[in-house]
Design a protein around this motif. Structure first.
Motif, PDB file in Angstrom:
ATOM      1  N   PRO A  15       0.810  -1.219   0.000  1.00 25.57           N
ATOM      2  CA  PRO A  15       0.000   0.000   0.000  1.00 25.57           C
ATOM      3  C   PRO A  15       0.845   1.272   0.000  1.00 25.57           C
ATOM      4  CG  PRO A  15      -0.877  -1.579   1.566  1.00 25.57           C
ATOM      5  CD  PRO A  15       0.443  -2.113   1.113  1.00 25.57           C
ATOM      6  N   TYR A  16       2.024   1.202   0.600  1.00 29.57           N
ATOM      7  CA  TYR A  16       2.908   2.366   0.583  1.00 29.57           C
ATOM      8  C   TYR A  16       3.466   2.595  -0.822  1.00 29.57           C
ATOM      9  CZ  TYR A  16       6.416   5.732   2.146  1.00 29.57           C
ATOM     10  OH  TYR A  16       7.151   6.880   2.316  1.00 29.57           O
ATOM     11  N   ASP A  17       3.828   1.505  -1.502  1.00 27.25           N
ATOM     12  CA  ASP A  17       4.374   1.624  -2.855  1.00 27.25           C
ATOM     13  C   ASP A  17       3.333   2.147  -3.843  1.00 27.25           C
ATOM     14  OD1 ASP A  17       6.735   0.580  -1.899  1.00 27.25           O
ATOM     15  OD2 ASP A  17       6.362  -1.452  -2.643  1.00 27.25           O
ATOM     16  N   THR A  18       2.083   1.729  -3.681  1.00 24.04           N
ATOM     17  CA  THR A  18       1.054   2.028  -4.675  1.00 24.04           C
ATOM     18  C   THR A  18       0.250   3.286  -4.366  1.00 24.04           C
ATOM     19  OG1 THR A  18      -0.505   0.571  -3.528  1.00 24.04           O
ATOM     20  CG2 THR A  18       0.809  -0.400  -5.303  1.00 24.04           C
ATOM     21  N   ASP A  19       0.224   3.692  -3.085  1.00 22.32           N
ATOM     22  CA  ASP A  19      -0.658   4.796  -2.690  1.00 22.32           C
ATOM     23  C   ASP A  19      -0.145   5.412  -1.391  1.00 22.32           C
ATOM     24  OD1 ASP A  19      -2.828   6.528  -2.380  1.00 22.32           O
ATOM     25  OD2 ASP A  19      -4.168   4.974  -1.597  1.00 22.32           O
ATOM     26  N   LYS A  20       1.056   5.973  -1.467  1.00 22.14           N
ATOM     27  CA  LYS A  20       1.723   6.445  -0.257  1.00 22.14           C
ATOM     28  C   LYS A  20       0.858   7.405   0.552  1.00 22.14           C
ATOM     29  CE  LYS A  20       5.669   9.311   1.159  1.00 22.14           C
ATOM     30  NZ  LYS A  20       6.904   9.993   0.692  1.00 22.14           N
ATOM     31  N   GLU A  21       0.388   8.461  -0.077  1.00 21.11           N
ATOM     32  CA  GLU A  21      -0.363   9.472   0.670  1.00 21.11           C
ATOM     33  C   GLU A  21      -1.665   8.907   1.216  1.00 21.11           C
ATOM     34  OE1 GLU A  21       0.862  12.312   1.563  1.00 21.11           O
ATOM     35  OE2 GLU A  21       2.699  11.815   0.458  1.00 21.11           O
ATOM     36  N   GLY A  22      -2.340   8.107   0.415  1.00 23.49           N
ATOM     37  CA  GLY A  22      -3.579   7.501   0.874  1.00 23.49           C
ATOM     38  C   GLY A  22      -3.348   6.550   2.038  1.00 23.49           C
ATOM     39  N   PHE A  23      -2.280   5.776   1.957  1.00 27.16           N
ATOM     40  CA  PHE A  23      -1.959   4.834   3.033  1.00 27.16           C
ATOM     41  C   PHE A  23      -1.692   5.576   4.336  1.00 27.16           C
ATOM     42  CE2 PHE A  23       1.180   1.264   4.421  1.00 27.16           C
ATOM     43  CZ  PHE A  23       0.192   0.667   5.187  1.00 27.16           C
ATOM     44  N   LEU A  24      -0.906   6.632   4.278  1.00 28.93           N
ATOM     45  CA  LEU A  24      -0.609   7.402   5.486  1.00 28.93           C
ATOM     46  C   LEU A  24      -1.884   8.016   6.065  1.00 28.93           C
ATOM     47  CD1 LEU A  24       2.725   9.144   4.433  1.00 28.93           C
ATOM     48  CD2 LEU A  24       2.457   7.275   6.071  1.00 28.93           C
ATOM     49  N   LYS A  25      -2.791   8.463   5.201  1.00 27.07           N
ATOM     50  CA  LYS A  25      -4.062   9.018   5.680  1.00 27.07           C
ATOM     51  C   LYS A  25      -4.903   7.948   6.362  1.00 27.07           C
ATOM     52  CE  LYS A  25      -4.439  12.842   2.363  1.00 27.07           C
ATOM     53  NZ  LYS A  25      -5.192  13.360   1.184  1.00 27.07           N
ATOM     54  N   ARG A  26      -4.909   6.752   5.784  1.00 24.50           N
ATOM     55  CA  ARG A  26      -5.681   5.671   6.396  1.00 24.50           C
ATOM     56  C   ARG A  26      -5.080   5.233   7.723  1.00 24.50           C
ATOM     57  NH1 ARG A  26      -6.048   4.703   0.933  1.00 24.50           N
ATOM     58  NH2 ARG A  26      -4.374   3.150   0.831  1.00 24.50           N
ATOM     59  N   ILE A  27      -3.759   5.210   7.815  1.00 28.40           N
ATOM     60  CA  ILE A  27      -3.127   4.902   9.096  1.00 28.40           C
ATOM     61  C   ILE A  27      -3.517   5.953  10.134  1.00 28.40           C
ATOM     62  CG2 ILE A  27      -0.922   4.760  10.318  1.00 28.40           C
ATOM     63  CD1 ILE A  27       0.271   3.518   7.785  1.00 28.40           C
ATOM     64  N   ASN A  28      -3.489   7.210   9.734  1.00 32.15           N
ATOM     65  CA  ASN A  28      -3.865   8.278  10.663  1.00 32.15           C
ATOM     66  C   ASN A  28      -5.326   8.129  11.097  1.00 32.15           C
ATOM     67  OD1 ASN A  28      -3.218  10.947  11.978  1.00 32.15           O
ATOM     68  ND2 ASN A  28      -4.961  11.546  10.714  1.00 32.15           N
ATOM     69  N   GLU A  29      -6.196   7.775  10.149  1.00 29.54           N
ATOM     70  CA  GLU A  29      -7.611   7.569  10.500  1.00 29.54           C
ATOM     71  C   GLU A  29      -7.762   6.401  11.467  1.00 29.54           C
ATOM     72  OE1 GLU A  29     -11.990   6.843   8.378  1.00 29.54           O
ATOM     73  OE2 GLU A  29     -10.192   7.098   7.134  1.00 29.54           O
ATOM     74  N   PHE A  30      -7.011   5.335  11.214  1.00 28.39           N
ATOM     75  CA  PHE A  30      -7.041   4.188  12.126  1.00 28.39           C
ATOM     76  C   PHE A  30      -6.590   4.598  13.525  1.00 28.39           C
ATOM     77  CE2 PHE A  30      -4.744   0.788  14.278  1.00 28.39           C
ATOM     78  CZ  PHE A  30      -5.717  -0.201  14.341  1.00 28.39           C
TER      79      PHE A  30
END
Length: 367
Positions: A105-120
């Motif tokens: 997920p970091y390789d394919t969608d870095k910004e989105g992944f970080l946002k989802r981690i923050n939401e989690f």
């Protein structure tokens, strides 16, 4: 290339240890020269631990996810289920969850992944739960790929779980720039975030027959993480008597983590040995396999007695199929009389009310 292929074949022919947590305690590190620069002192580690409550929690993945990618990819990220199931954990008084990430997920969608981690993390914080993130994992299925994930195999334990990064990247150090970016990017983004309690860099690194071959990447994972200088401690958990990886993990970890899926008596012996040897905080990051007599009733009194953090495997029955034992698939998909892992059914009712009461007793939930 010939050396790489030979090493690959040796590993494929080595024994596979998936699903086994040995109880013989690791040997003391051979020399102090292997201690990683930047590792916390014993005094700093113990001062950090003294500020923590009795850490009790679970390895968490929402019941709607078959593996780490289904948990974290944008189209299957499920904050509603995460919220509901972390509320169940909060009702038990649990205050920590161990959660697996993945490099894809970091390789394919870095910004989105970080946002989802923050939401989690926001959801977890709402439920007063701290997070231990796991970055790499040598267990279960190879060749992880982005996109739609497979449906669970009926009656098969963890049939969809994925290794991170997988054998192809493990054996090709030319690809490790992506793994370095992933490690530094994730830890760097949350290096001073109080919602993250610990970074667990590598789950069972010598598993899947990797043995000695995993050592270079294991070393690098600590080097990359240490370069970010997070405020949280770093660790990787002892699970098997593989001297090369154990020496790296136990000499590089700020706090000592380990797995134990056997009887309370053997758990107590291991804790006493690890505490005497390393004199650092201990957290058991995997336990509770009812078939093997690793239970809440038997283990929580010991964890409490020795002030050792306790993180069991499994919270809610779901697509990971961890109610089934590692070595006992049920092709018909019927519910086993004795669940292997997990505490709750998807509707929130407990598998065994007595277990819930035991957990609440030790977490002092509601008091």
């Amino acid at each position: 290339m010939k050396k790489i292929v030979l090493l690959f074949l040796l590993c494929l022919n080595a024994s596979v240890f998936v699903g086994v947590a040995q109880t013989k305690s690791p040997r003391q590190p051979r020399t102090s020269q292997t201690v990683q620069a930047g590792r916390w002192t014993i005094e700093k580690a113990n001062a950090w631990y003294a500020k923590q409550p009795f850490l009790v929690g679970a390895n968490f993945i929402p019941s709607t996810a078959v593996n780490e990618l289904e948990m974290w990819q944008a189209d299957t990220f499920d904050p509603q289920t995460i919220d509901r199931e972390l509320a169940l954990a909060e009702s038990l008084g649990m205050n920590i969850m161990r959660v697996f990430l993945h490099n894809i997920p970091y390789d394919t969608d870095k910004e989105g992944f970080l946002k989802r981690i923050n939401e989690f993390l926001t959801i977890a914080d709402k439920h007063h739960i701290k997070i231990m993130f796991v970055l790499f994992d040598s267990c279960w299925n190879d060749n992880p790929k982005a996109g739609k994930q497979p449906e669970p195999k009926t009656g098969v334990h963890n049939s969809g779980w994925l290794r991170c990064p997988g054998t192809q990247m493990l054996f090709d150090s030319r690809t490790w720039g992506k793994l370095e970016d992933y490690t530094k990017g994730i830890i760097g983004a949350f290096a001073n975030d109080s919602r993250v309690l610990v970074w667990d860099l590598f789950n069972e690194p010598s598993n899947s027959g990797y043995l000695d071959a995993v050592v270079p990447l294991l070393k690098k994972s600590f080097e990359w993480a240490r370069a970010v200088n997070p405020s949280q401690p770093l660790t990787a958990g002892w699970w098997h008597d593989h001297p090369m990886s154990n020496e790296i993990m136990l000499n590089s970890s700020d706090i000592i983590t380990f797995h134990n899926y056997v009887t309370p008596e053997k758990l107590e012996a291991q804790i006493k040995d690890l505490q005497a040897t390393y004199k650092r905080p201990l957290i058991c990051t995997e336990y509770m396999a009812r078939k093997h007599k690793s239970t809440f009733e038997g283990c929580l009194p010991i964890f409490d007695k020795y002030k050792v953090g306790a993180i069991n495997w499994g919270l809610v029955k779901g697509k990971t199929n961890t109610i089934y034992a590692w070595d006992e698939p049920l092709p018909g998909g019927e519910e086993p009389k004795l669940w292997f892992h997990d505490i709750f059914r998807p509707d929130g009712t407990p598998y065994q009310q007595q277990e819930v009461e035991t957990i609440r007793k030790f977490t002092k939930a509601g008091k």
